[in-house]
Write an enzyme that holds these catalytic residues in place. Structure first.
Site, PDB file in Angstrom:
ATOM      1  N   LYS A  41       6.822  -8.764   8.496  1.00 46.91           N
ATOM      2  CA  LYS A  41       6.046  -7.559   8.147  1.00 46.91           C
ATOM      3  C   LYS A  41       5.461  -7.720   6.749  1.00 46.91           C
ATOM      4  O   LYS A  41       6.177  -7.946   5.784  1.00 46.91           O
ATOM      5  CB  LYS A  41       6.949  -6.316   8.202  1.00 46.91           C
ATOM      6  CG  LYS A  41       6.270  -5.036   7.690  1.00 46.91           C
ATOM      7  CD  LYS A  41       7.195  -3.805   7.780  1.00 46.91           C
ATOM      8  CE  LYS A  41       6.564  -2.585   7.103  1.00 46.91           C
ATOM      9  NZ  LYS A  41       7.458  -1.399   7.114  1.00 46.91           N
ATOM     10  N   ASP A  74       3.034   0.457   1.022  1.00 48.25           N
ATOM     11  CA  ASP A  74       3.213   1.490   2.039  1.00 48.25           C
ATOM     12  C   ASP A  74       3.269   2.868   1.378  1.00 48.25           C
ATOM     13  O   ASP A  74       4.312   3.291   0.885  1.00 48.25           O
ATOM     14  CB  ASP A  74       4.508   1.221   2.830  1.00 48.25           C
ATOM     15  CG  ASP A  74       4.730   2.253   3.928  1.00 48.25           C
ATOM     16  OD1 ASP A  74       3.803   3.052   4.214  1.00 48.25           O
ATOM     17  OD2 ASP A  74       5.840   2.256   4.513  1.00 48.25           O
ATOM     18  N   LYS A 110       4.282   9.560   1.673  1.00 51.66           N
ATOM     19  CA  LYS A 110       5.657   9.558   1.166  1.00 51.66           C
ATOM     20  C   LYS A 110       5.756  10.407  -0.096  1.00 51.66           C
ATOM     21  O   LYS A 110       4.773  10.571  -0.818  1.00 51.66           O
ATOM     22  CB  LYS A 110       6.064   8.113   0.808  1.00 51.66           C
ATOM     23  CG  LYS A 110       6.308   7.198   1.991  1.00 51.66           C
ATOM     24  CD  LYS A 110       6.700   5.808   1.539  1.00 51.66           C
ATOM     25  CE  LYS A 110       6.940   4.883   2.710  1.00 51.66           C
ATOM     26  NZ  LYS A 110       8.083   5.266   3.553  1.00 51.66           N
ATOM     27  N   ASP A 116       7.347  -3.728   0.614  1.00 50.58           N
ATOM     28  CA  ASP A 116       7.265  -3.583   2.067  1.00 50.58           C
ATOM     29  C   ASP A 116       6.687  -4.835   2.739  1.00 50.58           C
ATOM     30  O   ASP A 116       6.437  -4.848   3.941  1.00 50.58           O
ATOM     31  CB  ASP A 116       6.453  -2.330   2.431  1.00 50.58           C
ATOM     32  CG  ASP A 116       6.941  -1.675   3.720  1.00 50.58           C
ATOM     33  OD1 ASP A 116       8.055  -1.995   4.158  1.00 50.58           O
ATOM     34  OD2 ASP A 116       6.187  -0.861   4.283  1.00 50.58           O
ATOM     35  N   ASP A 125       3.554   6.901   8.778  1.00 48.42           N
ATOM     36  CA  ASP A 125       4.491   6.157   7.931  1.00 48.42           C
ATOM     37  C   ASP A 125       5.360   5.203   8.765  1.00 48.42           C
ATOM     38  O   ASP A 125       6.068   4.360   8.208  1.00 48.42           O
ATOM     39  CB  ASP A 125       5.378   7.136   7.148  1.00 48.42           C
ATOM     40  CG  ASP A 125       6.073   6.478   5.974  1.00 48.42           C
ATOM     41  OD1 ASP A 125       5.708   5.336   5.638  1.00 48.42           O
ATOM     42  OD2 ASP A 125       6.970   7.124   5.387  1.00 48.42           O
ATOM     43  N   GLU A 166       4.488   2.596  10.231  1.00 42.89           N
ATOM     44  CA  GLU A 166       3.393   1.643  10.396  1.00 42.89           C
ATOM     45  C   GLU A 166       3.877   0.219  10.676  1.00 42.89           C
ATOM     46  O   GLU A 166       3.144  -0.569  11.269  1.00 42.89           O
ATOM     47  CB  GLU A 166       2.488   1.656   9.157  1.00 42.89           C
ATOM     48  CG  GLU A 166       2.944   0.762   7.994  1.00 42.89           C
ATOM     49  CD  GLU A 166       4.293   1.145   7.390  1.00 42.89           C
ATOM     50  OE1 GLU A 166       4.726   2.297   7.573  1.00 42.89           O
ATOM     51  OE2 GLU A 166       4.931   0.296   6.741  1.00 42.89           O
ATOM     52  N   ARG A 174       6.154  -1.010  12.675  1.00 46.60           N
ATOM     53  CA  ARG A 174       6.258  -1.332  14.103  1.00 46.60           C
ATOM     54  C   ARG A 174       4.864  -1.484  14.736  1.00 46.60           C
ATOM     55  O   ARG A 174       4.712  -2.195  15.714  1.00 46.60           O
ATOM     56  CB  ARG A 174       7.094  -0.255  14.813  1.00 46.60           C
ATOM     57  CG  ARG A 174       6.513   1.123  14.744  1.00 46.60           C
ATOM     58  CD  ARG A 174       7.533   2.220  15.033  1.00 46.60           C
ATOM     59  NE  ARG A 174       8.412   2.492  13.888  1.00 46.60           N
ATOM     60  CZ  ARG A 174       9.384   3.398  13.898  1.00 46.60           C
ATOM     61  NH1 ARG A 174       9.632   4.104  14.977  1.00 46.60           N
ATOM     62  NH2 ARG A 174      10.132   3.595  12.829  1.00 46.60           N
TER      63      ARG A 174
HETATM   64  N1  BES Z   1       8.678   0.709   4.831  1.00 46.69           N
HETATM   65  C1  BES Z   1       9.295   1.857   5.356  1.00 46.69           C
HETATM   66  C2  BES Z   1      10.791   1.713   5.521  1.00 46.69           C
HETATM   67  C3  BES Z   1      11.613   1.785   4.263  1.00 46.69           C
HETATM   68  C4  BES Z   1      11.816   2.988   3.641  1.00 46.69           C
HETATM   69  C5  BES Z   1      12.215   0.676   3.778  1.00 46.69           C
HETATM   70  C6  BES Z   1      12.608   3.048   2.523  1.00 46.69           C
HETATM   71  C7  BES Z   1      13.017   0.726   2.655  1.00 46.69           C
HETATM   72  C8  BES Z   1      13.202   1.922   2.021  1.00 46.69           C
HETATM   73  C9  BES Z   1       8.720   2.189   6.732  1.00 46.69           C
HETATM   74  O1  BES Z   1       7.393   1.865   6.914  1.00 46.69           O
HETATM   75  C10 BES Z   1       8.849   3.647   6.925  1.00 46.69           C
HETATM   76  O2  BES Z   1       8.225   4.370   6.201  1.00 46.69           O
HETATM   77  N2  BES Z   1       9.664   4.053   7.889  1.00 46.69           N
HETATM   78  C11 BES Z   1       9.903   5.418   8.144  1.00 46.69           C
HETATM   79  C12 BES Z   1       9.931   5.629   9.624  1.00 46.69           C
HETATM   80  C13 BES Z   1       9.942   7.067  10.029  1.00 46.69           C
HETATM   81  C14 BES Z   1       8.617   7.705   9.712  1.00 46.69           C
HETATM   82  C15 BES Z   1      10.246   7.157  11.488  1.00 46.69           C
HETATM   83  C16 BES Z   1      11.242   5.779   7.506  1.00 46.69           C
HETATM   84  O3  BES Z   1      12.163   4.976   7.555  1.00 46.69           O
HETATM   85  O4  BES Z   1      11.328   6.860   6.931  1.00 46.69           O
HETATM   86 ZN    ZN Z   2       6.654   0.375   5.759  1.00 51.11          ZN
HETATM   87 MN    MN Z   3       6.091   3.420   6.284  1.00 49.94          MN
END
Ligand code: BES
Ligand code: ZN
Ligand code: MN
Length: 506
Positions: A253, A258, A265, A276, A335, A337, A339
């Site tokens: 990835k 992000d 966020k 990210d 968010d 993104e 996947r």
């Molecule tokens: N890059 C983030 C995941 C992440 C968040 C990694 C904090 C490390 C620390 C990912 O793209 C994301 O934002 N995931 C969301 C998914 C949710 C919207 C279902 C998350 O984990 O909040």
């Molecule tokens: Zn992300």
């Molecule tokens: Mn995200």
């Protein structure tokens, strides 16, 4: 940091001229008649030194020792973990000194294992790593050179070489992961990959928005469409194996920043979303190590790189896009993104007729909640692959933990408006993300490493860890011994506590 491996007995190491001599003292140290053994024995006896991992005794210009500084450090049971702790502590003690070169003596341990040698080299590299790229006056690292010394280096040579290759790969991964998003755009990341292609047996191809559109990667395009910075799809090949031999495909990835997109966020710690792309950085790091080690196997690296930004053109919650696989996706949360970029590249991975596909992603905050910063989350549709990766994680001190993929976890991904939604509820967020990816990996042995908790550290020690390069490299090198049943590689396997790739062929 430069490394060297040298044969030195306990008696000889006393006469070795160097800025600093670090001696690892285990709790079962065999007695010796030399000055060093006498010193360690009396320090232990007096209680001034404990053999517990990381306990230190520092000395300067010691009689009978040619080195300027002497650091005795407890190494406990001499396990790889204890050695890591010991070397970390000793290097920490040296940091304040002016030592430019050091000898790290493993000769007080009873026949150091390959994993112990690897742990020592990696710990040296980690302790001395410093990010400097965006500093105007970087302080030059004082300690430049470490010589690993022990009684007889012949049995350790190949493991030493592997460890140095690993350390180089981890340094490369950290460097790119640590760079801020304006110094690590998708285009710059592709440039880093192109630089790797100058090394032997590595080829790189970089696709832009037009080509990606032609491929029908509607999910990847949807994430990238909000950003001014154009996307890149980086395709790396390491060709060390026979022509036509099925490759292992690594998918990293590469969200270079992000923001969350329209589902933006909160501000706190948002800077950390420059990390990210740590999955992508780990793939680059693995290729850096492969270039160094030249193992006999084929590896493909795929990196979807783009920013996730809000903007006039950004994808909106509720938008439905068509992935390369033909499956339609309702993007309920922009968010989620990671996947989306990964699913199209998993579909793309099939064209390499892979023996296994492993994606590496800072995918979910939920994985951080589940496993913290100790173990990465491991998901797989294939038992042998899962076992091989688990074993590789244990052996390389880069552990992961297998997570479930029961079909019941997919319930929440159902929607009235597309084949699948990109998010489910809050519960089991790391698993539902993996369930989403699994839909795009039905045709091959697949594993997913969620490294959201392990790829970087926050707080005052903020920075990339270089994980899971150790796990991935251990797994890949384990594949060599079974892909090429030659004498040389069979020999390399001897003495390895566990052959992590032993059951990996899927
Ligand atoms: N890059 C983030 C995941 C992440 C968040 C990694 C904090 C490390 C620390 C990912 O793209 C994301 O934002 N995931 C969301 C998914 C949710 C919207 C279902 C998350 O984990 O909040
Ligand atoms: Zn992300
Ligand atoms: Mn995200």
């Amino acid at each position: 940091m430069d490394f060297e491996l040298k044969t030195l007995t306990r008696a000889l190491v006393c006469t070795e001229k160097t800025d600093a001599l670090i001696v690892l003292v285990p709790d079962s140290m065999a007695p010796g008649g030399d000055a060093l053994s006498a010193l360690a024995e009396s320090a232990l006896k007096s209680g001034d030194l404990e053999a517990k991992p990381g306990k230190l005794l520092n000395a300067y210009r010691v009689a009978g020792i040619a080195a300027t500084r002497l650091v005795l450090v407890g190494a406990g049971d001499a396990s790889p973990k204890s050695i890591r702790t010991a070397v970390n502590a000793a290097m920490g003690a040296l940091k304040a000194s002016n030592a430019q070169q050091a000898v790290l003596f493993l000769g007080a341990l009873t026949s150091p294992s390959p994993e112990a040698v690897r742990a020592a080299v990696v710990a040296c590299s980690e302790a001395t790593y410093a990010y400097t790229t965006t500093k105007s006056k970087p302080a030059p690292a004082k300690l430049q050179r470490v010589c690993i010394a022990m009684d007889s280096v012949a049995p350790a040579q190949s493991n030493f070489d592997k460890a140095v290759g690993l350390a180089r790969g981890m340094e490369f991964a950290k460097e790119w992961a640590n760079r801020p998003a304006n110094h690590a755009t998708p285009t710059l990341l592709a440039g880093a990959a192109k630089d790797l292609a100058k090394l032997p047996r590595i080829k790189v191809e970089v696709l832009g928005p037009k080509e990606v559109e032609k491929l029908g990667m509607g999910a990847f395009l949807a994430v990238a469409q909000g950003a001014a910075e154009p996307l890149r799809l980086i395709v790396l090949r390491y060709e060390g194996g026979a022509k036509g031999e099925a490759p292992v495909v690594l998918v990293g990835k590469g969200i270079t920043f992000d923001t969350g997109g329209i589902s933006i966020k909160p501000a706190a710690e948002m800077d950390e979303m420059k990390f990210d792309m740590c999955g992508a950085a780990s793939v680059l790091g693995v290729f850096r190590a492969l270039a160094e080690l030249q193992p006999a196997l084929n590896v493909v690296g795929l990196i979807p790189a783009c920013e996730n930004m809000p903007g006039d053109n950004a994808v909106k919650p509720g938008d439905v896009v068509t992935s390369m696989s033909g499956q339609t996706i309702e993007i309920l949360n922009t968010d989620a993104e990671g996947r989306l970029v990964l699913c199209d590249v998993l579909t793309y991975a099939a064209r390499f007729k892979p023996r296994a596909v492993i994606d590496i992603a800072t995918l979910t905050g939920a994985c951080v909640v589940a496993l913290g910063g100790v173990r990465s989350g491991l998901f797989s549709n294939n038992e042998a692959l899962a076992q091989a990766l688990s074993a590789a994680g244990e052996a390389s001190l880069d552990p992961c933990w297998r997570m479930p993929l029961d079909d019941e976890y997919s319930e929440g991904l159902k929607t009235n408006f597309a084949d699948v939604a990109n998010v489910a509820g809050r519960a089991g967020g790391a698993v539902t993300a993996a369930k989403f990816l699994q839909r795009f990996a039905a045709d091959f042995a697949w594993a997913h490493l969620d490294i959201a908790g392990t790829a970087w550290k926050g707080g005052t020690a903020k920075g990339a860890t270089g994980r899971p390069v150790p796990l991935l490299l251990d797994y890949l090198l384990g594949q060599v011994s079974q892909a090429v049943p030659e004498k040389a590689t069979a020999k390399a396997r001897v003495g390895k506590k566990s052959a992590p790739g032993a059951k990996a062929r899927a």
